[in-house]
Design a protein around this motif. Sequence first.
Motif, PDB file in Angstrom:
ATOM      1  N   TYR A   1      -0.903   9.535 -14.379  1.00 54.00           N
ATOM      2  CA  TYR A   1      -0.324   8.389 -13.429  1.00 54.00           C
ATOM      3  C   TYR A   1      -0.923   8.990 -11.965  1.00 54.00           C
ATOM      4  CZ  TYR A   1       3.275  11.626 -12.024  1.00 54.00           C
ATOM      5  OH  TYR A   1       4.027  12.708 -11.429  1.00 54.00           O
ATOM      6  N   THR A   2      -1.074   7.887 -11.074  1.00 57.68           N
ATOM      7  CA  THR A   2      -1.563   8.035 -10.014  1.00 57.68           C
ATOM      8  C   THR A   2      -0.252   8.062  -8.870  1.00 57.68           C
ATOM      9  OG1 THR A   2      -3.683   6.964 -10.218  1.00 57.68           O
ATOM     10  CG2 THR A   2      -3.139   7.119  -7.975  1.00 57.68           C
ATOM     11  N   GLN A   3      -0.226   9.085  -8.053  1.00 56.00           N
ATOM     12  CA  GLN A   3       0.899   9.035  -7.157  1.00 56.00           C
ATOM     13  C   GLN A   3       0.551   9.168  -5.763  1.00 56.00           C
ATOM     14  OE1 GLN A   3       3.553  12.557  -6.105  1.00 56.00           O
ATOM     15  NE2 GLN A   3       4.867  11.431  -7.584  1.00 56.00           N
ATOM     16  N   LYS A   4       1.113   8.503  -4.602  1.00 55.10           N
ATOM     17  CA  LYS A   4       0.339   8.665  -3.345  1.00 55.10           C
ATOM     18  C   LYS A   4       1.535   8.090  -2.494  1.00 55.10           C
ATOM     19  CE  LYS A   4      -1.176   3.493  -3.127  1.00 55.10           C
ATOM     20  NZ  LYS A   4      -2.644   2.754  -2.839  1.00 55.10           N
ATOM     21  N   GLN A   5       1.466   8.662  -1.209  1.00 58.52           N
ATOM     22  CA  GLN A   5       2.572   8.636  -0.184  1.00 58.52           C
ATOM     23  C   GLN A   5       1.820   8.086   0.997  1.00 58.52           C
ATOM     24  OE1 GLN A   5       2.642  12.119  -1.236  1.00 58.52           O
ATOM     25  NE2 GLN A   5       3.317  10.944  -3.356  1.00 58.52           N
ATOM     26  N   LYS A   6       2.249   6.921   1.744  1.00 58.00           N
ATOM     27  CA  LYS A   6       1.648   6.445   2.845  1.00 58.00           C
ATOM     28  C   LYS A   6       2.753   6.241   4.081  1.00 58.00           C
ATOM     29  CE  LYS A   6      -2.875   4.888   1.228  1.00 58.00           C
ATOM     30  NZ  LYS A   6      -3.623   3.721   1.148  1.00 58.00           N
TER      31      LYS A   6
ATOM     32  N   ARG B   1      -3.081   0.594 -13.883  1.00 53.78           N
ATOM     33  CA  ARG B   1      -2.770   1.936 -14.298  1.00 53.78           C
ATOM     34  C   ARG B   1      -1.327   2.281 -14.106  1.00 53.78           C
ATOM     35  NH1 ARG B   1      -8.521   2.910 -13.271  1.00 53.78           N
ATOM     36  NH2 ARG B   1      -9.737   2.819 -14.872  1.00 53.78           N
ATOM     37  N   ASN B   2      -0.727   3.067 -14.754  1.00 57.37           N
ATOM     38  CA  ASN B   2       0.479   3.957 -14.355  1.00 57.37           C
ATOM     39  C   ASN B   2       0.319   4.501 -12.775  1.00 57.37           C
ATOM     40  OD1 ASN B   2       1.759   3.383 -16.782  1.00 57.37           O
ATOM     41  ND2 ASN B   2       0.948   5.487 -17.475  1.00 57.37           N
ATOM     42  N   ASN B   3       1.207   3.965 -11.986  1.00 60.71           N
ATOM     43  CA  ASN B   3       1.087   4.309 -10.528  1.00 60.71           C
ATOM     44  C   ASN B   3       2.273   4.450  -9.885  1.00 60.71           C
ATOM     45  OD1 ASN B   3       1.145   2.100  -8.485  1.00 60.71           O
ATOM     46  ND2 ASN B   3       0.174   1.439 -10.432  1.00 60.71           N
ATOM     47  N   SER B   4       2.674   5.249  -8.754  1.00 62.27           N
ATOM     48  CA  SER B   4       3.623   5.660  -7.972  1.00 62.27           C
ATOM     49  C   SER B   4       3.275   5.603  -6.781  1.00 62.27           C
ATOM     50  CB  SER B   4       4.537   6.763  -8.257  1.00 62.27           C
ATOM     51  OG  SER B   4       4.871   6.804  -9.599  1.00 62.27           O
ATOM     52  N   THR B   5       3.969   4.738  -5.714  1.00 62.94           N
ATOM     53  CA  THR B   5       3.534   4.462  -4.253  1.00 62.94           C
ATOM     54  C   THR B   5       4.801   4.787  -3.594  1.00 62.94           C
ATOM     55  OG1 THR B   5       1.849   3.319  -5.045  1.00 62.94           O
ATOM     56  CG2 THR B   5       2.457   3.236  -2.654  1.00 62.94           C
TER      57      THR B   5
ATOM     58  N   THR C   1       3.551   1.741 -16.465  1.00 61.96           N
ATOM     59  CA  THR C   1       5.038   1.555 -15.442  1.00 61.96           C
ATOM     60  C   THR C   1       4.397   1.683 -13.997  1.00 61.96           C
ATOM     61  OG1 THR C   1       6.214   2.718 -16.934  1.00 61.96           O
ATOM     62  CG2 THR C   1       6.755   2.937 -14.766  1.00 61.96           C
ATOM     63  N   VAL C   2       5.122   0.762 -13.079  1.00 65.50           N
ATOM     64  CA  VAL C   2       4.491   0.751 -11.880  1.00 65.50           C
ATOM     65  C   VAL C   2       5.846   0.861 -10.747  1.00 65.50           C
ATOM     66  CG1 VAL C   2       3.905  -0.532  -9.785  1.00 65.50           C
ATOM     67  CG2 VAL C   2       2.668  -0.661 -12.024  1.00 65.50           C
ATOM     68  N   ILE C   3       5.774   2.180  -9.921  1.00 63.91           N
ATOM     69  CA  ILE C   3       6.877   2.550  -9.227  1.00 63.91           C
ATOM     70  C   ILE C   3       6.678   2.128  -7.808  1.00 63.91           C
ATOM     71  CG2 ILE C   3       8.374   4.451  -8.316  1.00 63.91           C
ATOM     72  CD1 ILE C   3       8.068   5.835 -11.068  1.00 63.91           C
ATOM     73  N   LEU C   4       7.371   1.565  -7.030  1.00 59.63           N
ATOM     74  CA  LEU C   4       7.185   1.093  -5.485  1.00 59.63           C
ATOM     75  C   LEU C   4       8.567   1.627  -4.688  1.00 59.63           C
ATOM     76  CD1 LEU C   4       5.418  -2.232  -5.552  1.00 59.63           C
ATOM     77  CD2 LEU C   4       4.332  -0.244  -5.436  1.00 59.63           C
ATOM     78  N   GLN C   5       8.436   2.590  -3.930  1.00 54.88           N
ATOM     79  CA  GLN C   5       9.589   3.054  -3.338  1.00 54.88           C
ATOM     80  C   GLN C   5       9.152   3.304  -1.690  1.00 54.88           C
ATOM     81  OE1 GLN C   5      11.071   6.003  -6.098  1.00 54.88           O
ATOM     82  NE2 GLN C   5      12.583   6.123  -4.748  1.00 54.88           N
TER      83      GLN C   5
END
Length: 220
Positions: free
Chosen positions: A99-104, A119-123, A145-149
Amino acid sequence: MGEETKNNRSRNTALVLIAAGVFLLLDHIVGFFPILAILLILLGIHRVRSKKEYKGYVLIGAGAVILFGNHVTIVIAVVLISLGLFFIKSRQMYKDESYTQKQKIVDSVRLGREPWILRNNSTWYLVGETYIDLSLAILEQKETTVILQGVVGDIDIKVPDDIGVSVVSSVTFGQIQVAEERETGVMNKLTWQSNNYDYCDHRVKLVLSFIVGDIKVKVL
């Protein structure tokens, strides 16, 4: 052994962030100005969604200035707690490393005007908006699975009826609308799953969580 050490380091980092945020938050008393700032941000988000973008961004900016100008410690605490919970949630939701994880700090995402791969990703972002239309999305896995927080978020997601969707959403201040269900006000949480989720060829799991937010998931 290396993978276990990496997992422990990620967990410890998340716990340290949460502990630091809770400590700073408890060291302060929430007063009038944080409430005013949150109301301005919520009103600004509403204006942006109503196509009155200029006035909306002005209100959001005014709310942010009040928070940063008078209660910097509270803002830092909220950011630390939110970021720590994001790391924990990402680790819990994904069973492997695919999965891809990024913080901005600030983010604006618009996907769906042409074919794209989901694709699976968390932002995680401090302030941002996300528009996703899954009608043209290419799903490579049976379940994605997509996580947006984050702290302040404006989320608009459209899901066609041939994709099974599960939604776990929460906002401390703001509103949530998933299909025909709606929650608004303070401390909102909404869990929803489409009737076809268990037998669809492709499924999407949405995990959406913000301190101040306007979340809308529309099933086409």
